[in-house]
Scaffold this motif. Structure first.
Motif, PDB file in Angstrom:
ATOM      1  N   SER A 217       0.824  -1.203   0.000  1.00 29.16           N
ATOM      2  CA  SER A 217       0.000   0.000   0.000  1.00 29.16           C
ATOM      3  C   SER A 217       0.864   1.261   0.000  1.00 29.16           C
ATOM      4  O   SER A 217       1.901   1.309   0.669  1.00 29.16           O
ATOM      5  N   ALA A 218       0.418   2.270  -0.711  1.00 28.00           N
ATOM      6  CA  ALA A 218       1.142   3.543  -0.729  1.00 28.00           C
ATOM      7  C   ALA A 218       1.127   4.201   0.642  1.00 28.00           C
ATOM      8  O   ALA A 218       1.941   5.098   0.916  1.00 28.00           O
ATOM      9  N   ASP A 219       0.204   3.780   1.512  1.00 24.65           N
ATOM     10  CA  ASP A 219       0.135   4.341   2.862  1.00 24.65           C
ATOM     11  C   ASP A 219       1.141   3.713   3.816  1.00 24.65           C
ATOM     12  O   ASP A 219       1.337   4.212   4.926  1.00 24.65           O
ATOM     13  N   ASP A 220       1.778   2.610   3.418  1.00 22.57           N
ATOM     14  CA  ASP A 220       2.770   1.970   4.277  1.00 22.57           C
ATOM     15  C   ASP A 220       4.034   2.808   4.361  1.00 22.57           C
ATOM     16  O   ASP A 220       4.358   3.578   3.445  1.00 22.57           O
ATOM     17  N   ASP A 221       4.764   2.672   5.467  1.00 23.93           N
ATOM     18  CA  ASP A 221       5.998   3.442   5.641  1.00 23.93           C
ATOM     19  C   ASP A 221       7.058   3.045   4.612  1.00 23.93           C
ATOM     20  O   ASP A 221       7.841   3.874   4.172  1.00 23.93           O
ATOM     21  N   ILE A 222       7.109   1.770   4.284  1.00 21.92           N
ATOM     22  CA  ILE A 222       7.934   1.305   3.167  1.00 21.92           C
ATOM     23  C   ILE A 222       7.044   0.401   2.325  1.00 21.92           C
ATOM     24  O   ILE A 222       6.447  -0.552   2.830  1.00 21.92           O
ATOM     25  N   SER A 223       6.941   0.714   1.034  1.00 20.69           N
ATOM     26  CA  SER A 223       6.049  -0.050   0.171  1.00 20.69           C
ATOM     27  C   SER A 223       6.791  -0.567  -1.048  1.00 20.69           C
ATOM     28  O   SER A 223       7.848  -0.048  -1.427  1.00 20.69           O
ATOM     29  N   VAL A 224       6.209  -1.582  -1.644  1.00 20.36           N
ATOM     30  CA  VAL A 224       6.801  -2.215  -2.813  1.00 20.36           C
ATOM     31  C   VAL A 224       5.767  -2.266  -3.923  1.00 20.36           C
ATOM     32  O   VAL A 224       4.561  -2.396  -3.663  1.00 20.36           O
ATOM     33  N   SER A 225       6.225  -2.137  -5.142  1.00 19.85           N
ATOM     34  CA  SER A 225       5.309  -2.204  -6.283  1.00 19.85           C
ATOM     35  C   SER A 225       6.041  -2.797  -7.482  1.00 19.85           C
ATOM     36  O   SER A 225       7.268  -2.908  -7.495  1.00 19.85           O
TER      37      SER A 225
ATOM     38  N   ILE B 122      10.900   0.014  -4.678  1.00 17.93           N
ATOM     39  CA  ILE B 122      10.709   0.203  -3.241  1.00 17.93           C
ATOM     40  C   ILE B 122      10.591   1.698  -2.964  1.00 17.93           C
ATOM     41  O   ILE B 122      11.382   2.503  -3.480  1.00 17.93           O
ATOM     42  N   THR B 123       9.595   2.094  -2.190  1.00 16.35           N
ATOM     43  CA  THR B 123       9.328   3.512  -1.906  1.00 16.35           C
ATOM     44  C   THR B 123       9.270   3.724  -0.403  1.00 16.35           C
ATOM     45  O   THR B 123       8.636   2.941   0.319  1.00 16.35           O
ATOM     46  N   PHE B 124       9.913   4.779   0.068  1.00 16.58           N
ATOM     47  CA  PHE B 124       9.974   5.106   1.491  1.00 16.58           C
ATOM     48  C   PHE B 124       8.962   6.193   1.839  1.00 16.58           C
ATOM     49  O   PHE B 124       8.380   6.831   0.951  1.00 16.58           O
ATOM     50  N   ALA B 125       8.757   6.404   3.135  1.00 15.90           N
ATOM     51  CA  ALA B 125       7.730   7.331   3.605  1.00 15.90           C
ATOM     52  C   ALA B 125       7.954   8.752   3.110  1.00 15.90           C
ATOM     53  O   ALA B 125       7.001   9.509   2.907  1.00 15.90           O
ATOM     54  N   ASP B 126       9.212   9.129   2.882  1.00 16.30           N
ATOM     55  CA  ASP B 126       9.505  10.487   2.414  1.00 16.30           C
ATOM     56  C   ASP B 126       9.389  10.624   0.903  1.00 16.30           C
ATOM     57  O   ASP B 126       9.689  11.673   0.343  1.00 16.30           O
ATOM     58  N   GLY B 127       8.952   9.578   0.224  1.00 19.89           N
ATOM     59  CA  GLY B 127       8.761   9.625  -1.213  1.00 19.89           C
ATOM     60  C   GLY B 127       9.938   9.128  -2.025  1.00 19.89           C
ATOM     61  O   GLY B 127       9.809   8.899  -3.229  1.00 19.89           O
ATOM     62  N   ALA B 128      11.088   8.964  -1.404  1.00 15.86           N
ATOM     63  CA  ALA B 128      12.262   8.457  -2.115  1.00 15.86           C
ATOM     64  C   ALA B 128      12.010   7.018  -2.562  1.00 15.86           C
ATOM     65  O   ALA B 128      11.384   6.242  -1.838  1.00 15.86           O
ATOM     66  N   SER B 129      12.511   6.663  -3.739  1.00 14.24           N
ATOM     67  CA  SER B 129      12.304   5.303  -4.238  1.00 14.24           C
ATOM     68  C   SER B 129      13.462   4.884  -5.124  1.00 14.24           C
ATOM     69  O   SER B 129      14.234   5.724  -5.604  1.00 14.24           O
ATOM     70  N   PHE B 130      13.600   3.586  -5.316  1.00 16.41           N
ATOM     71  CA  PHE B 130      14.575   3.067  -6.271  1.00 16.41           C
ATOM     72  C   PHE B 130      14.123   1.685  -6.735  1.00 16.41           C
ATOM     73  O   PHE B 130      13.297   1.037  -6.102  1.00 16.41           O
ATOM     74  N   HIS B 131      14.663   1.277  -7.866  1.00 18.61           N
ATOM     75  CA  HIS B 131      14.405  -0.054  -8.411  1.00 18.61           C
ATOM     76  C   HIS B 131      15.443  -1.005  -7.847  1.00 18.61           C
ATOM     77  O   HIS B 131      16.622  -0.674  -7.780  1.00 18.61           O
ATOM     78  N   SER B 132      15.012  -2.184  -7.429  1.00 21.28           N
ATOM     79  CA  SER B 132      15.933  -3.094  -6.770  1.00 21.28           C
ATOM     80  C   SER B 132      15.724  -4.517  -7.266  1.00 21.28           C
ATOM     81  O   SER B 132      14.720  -4.835  -7.917  1.00 21.28           O
ATOM     82  N   ARG B 133      16.694  -5.378  -6.946  1.00 22.55           N
ATOM     83  CA  ARG B 133      16.643  -6.787  -7.307  1.00 22.55           C
ATOM     84  C   ARG B 133      17.174  -7.600  -6.140  1.00 22.55           C
ATOM     85  O   ARG B 133      18.183  -7.234  -5.526  1.00 22.55           O
ATOM     86  N   LEU B 134      16.496  -8.705  -5.833  1.00 20.67           N
ATOM     87  CA  LEU B 134      16.937  -9.582  -4.751  1.00 20.67           C
ATOM     88  C   LEU B 134      17.642 -10.803  -5.328  1.00 20.67           C
ATOM     89  O   LEU B 134      17.196 -11.376  -6.322  1.00 20.67           O
ATOM     90  N   SER B 135      18.704 -11.208  -4.664  1.00 14.69           N
ATOM     91  CA  SER B 135      19.348 -12.461  -5.047  1.00 14.69           C
ATOM     92  C   SER B 135      18.602 -13.662  -4.465  1.00 14.69           C
ATOM     93  O   SER B 135      18.950 -14.809  -4.756  1.00 14.69           O
TER      94      SER B 135
END
Length: 479
Positions: free
Chosen positions: A264-272, A286-299
């Motif tokens: 959810s966009a209302d979560d403190d850290i959200s994923v989409s 991944i998006t943080f509460a302050d609006g900062a986000s980045f694209h990530s990959r998990l091993s």
């Protein structure tokens, strides 16, 4: 590891002294006399098959500085202890002895403690978090699944004195256990990954499981207090249906602020925008509460790994780990094995080795991964029975079989007795054909019949509770 003079053992733990040099320094704690080294504290646990008290002499002769018994020592043992300048104590509850000793050591260390609990995903979350924090801190972490009333205090007592952060997994199979662990560890941060059905046979309902997991708050300070430079936070799954219950009945009364992780966009850290590559590794935003986000990959593999990574990221950010470092660590993780680890069989078949343990929720996650990965051959689900489900066992195995039918593998092999039969029966009822569902009674029969039949284009999921022993099948086919 802990270093403590004999004279302080009584003060810290309440154990009763019988003999010993009060000035001798103890270093480290063991519960197996074969692991005693110079100056170890040996704690004897009585058992139905093995009575640790019977090994006190061996521990003394191996160099123990103190032995902790649950039975009064005889004269010969006292004489031997005096000859070796080994202290002898007795206590009524060796678990409580370890917890009190570990609590005292943790308080002296003044490090930051992060507790991780939940019905599913706690070991993965712990491992990801340890990898993240190790970029900036000296981290001590639970090894394997040493997360109970014995394993967790031993983890604390083995921590180097200069540890800056401890990441402690907390498990339980009954009410009151996590409360004891939390009071011992005094965590500043805690994560409850999910309220599932593991141990529902012992606790009776998911609400009781939620109450038991929420006991992690009992050892935490209120968020308004500055505790060793930090303010307490509880990290919860924004999508879990018991999250509001935990917040209202436990977090708010304890004065501990909550961080939510989810979709959810209302979560403190959200994923989409979660997508899996051909090997099952998720990519996502991944998006943080302050609006900062980045694209990530998990091993790691599987969609369910993403929320576990979010839990770890939430704590890491609170502890000052830069976001670019979080992204780098995500791509290069190493975690405890046999959790959706993709291996190659000798025949070339791919094997999703998830044989470490199982619950209905993790069974569903494994089956979903089996369906999501590309495969040009047969998709095969090898599912063993799940333990500790009590009276709910047959129903939950039937639900697992029904979910397997919805995934529609080419072959479903159910391993075990009555519950495996329930799983197989539900899969047939929900549409899998008779020849697509097989039940075998044991891992040994599974190996004998199926270890060599799968080809290089096939994809296998292997998952069960540990008592079924399906790790032996994996080792056989991957040899």
């Amino acid at each position: 590891m802990i270093e403590i003079a004999v004279r302080y053992l009584e003060k810290v733990t309440g154990a009763t002294p019988w003999t010993g040099n009060a000035d001798r320094v103890c270093r480290g704690v063991v519960i197996d006399s074969r692991k005693v080294t110079a100056d170890s504290i040996f704690v004897a646990f009585p058992g139905e098959r093995v009575n640790g008290n019977a090994f006190a002499s061996a521990a003394i002769e191996a160099g123990a500085s103190a032995v902790i018994l649950t039975e009064d020592p005889d004269r010969d043992l006292i004489r031997l202890a005096d000859e070796h300048e080994c202290a002898v104590f007795t206590c009524t509850d060796p678990e409580e002895f370890l917890l009190l000793l570990a609590q005292g050591y943790r308080a002296r260390m003044r490090c930051t403690v992060v507790a991780v609990t939940g019905s599913i995903g706690k070991t993965t979350t712990k491992d990801v978090l340890a990898n993240l924090l190790a970029t900036r801190y000296r981290v001590h972490v639970t090894e394997g699944n040493l997360n109970n009333l014995i394993g967790m205090p031993l983890t604390i007592l083995s921590a180097p004195r200069d540890t800056e952060v401890m990441v402690l997994e907390m498990g339980m199979d009954g009410p009151g256990q996590i409360e004891r662990l939390s009071k011992c560890a005094q965590p500043t941060y805690a994560v409850i990954t999910k309220i599932g059905t593991s141990h529902v046979g012992r606790l009776g309902s998911r609400e009781n499981i939620a109450r038991a997991k929420a006991e992690v708050l009992t050892g935490m300070p209120p968020s308004r207090e500055n505790f060793e430079g930090h303010h307490a936070r509880l990290v919860l799954n924004g999508e879990d249906d018991f999250t509001p219950f935990i917040i209202e009945h436990f977090a708010k009364p304890a004065g501990v602020e909550v961080l939510l992780c989810g979709t959810s966009a209302d979560d403190d850290i959200s994923v989409s925008r979660v997508e899996l590559d051909e090997e099952g590794h998720p990519e996502f935003d991944i998006t943080f509460a302050d609006g900062a986000s980045f694209h990530s990959r998990l091993s790691l593999t599987g969609r369910q790994s993403v929320v576990n990574a979010l839990f770890a990221a939430a704590v890491a950010v609170e502890l000052g780990i830069p976001r670019f470092e979080i992204n780098e660590v995500f791509a290069n993780l190493t975690i405890t094995g046999r959790r959706q680890e993709i291996r190659r069989a000798a025949s070339g078949a791919r094997v999703i080795d998830d044989s470490y343990n199982a619950s209905p929720e993790s069974m569903a996650a494994g089956l979903s991964l089996l369906a999501q990965l590309p495969c040009t051959g047969s998709r095969v689900a090898i599912l063993g029975e799940m333990g500790e489900l009590g009276d709910e066992g047959p129903r939950l195995h039937e639900l697992t079989g029904a979910y397997a039918a919805a995934i529609r593998p080419d072959l479903l092999i159910c391993v075990g007795g009555e519950n495996a039969a329930a799983m197989a029966g539900a899969a047939r009822l929900m549409g899998l054909s008779e020849d697509a569902v097989i039940q075998v009674p044991s891992c040994e029969r599974l190996i004998a019949r199926y270890a060599t039949v799968f080809g290089p284009r096939d994809l296998l999921l292997v998952k069960a509770s540990r008592f079924v022993g399906l790790d032996r099948f994996v080792e056989e086919v991957c040899a």
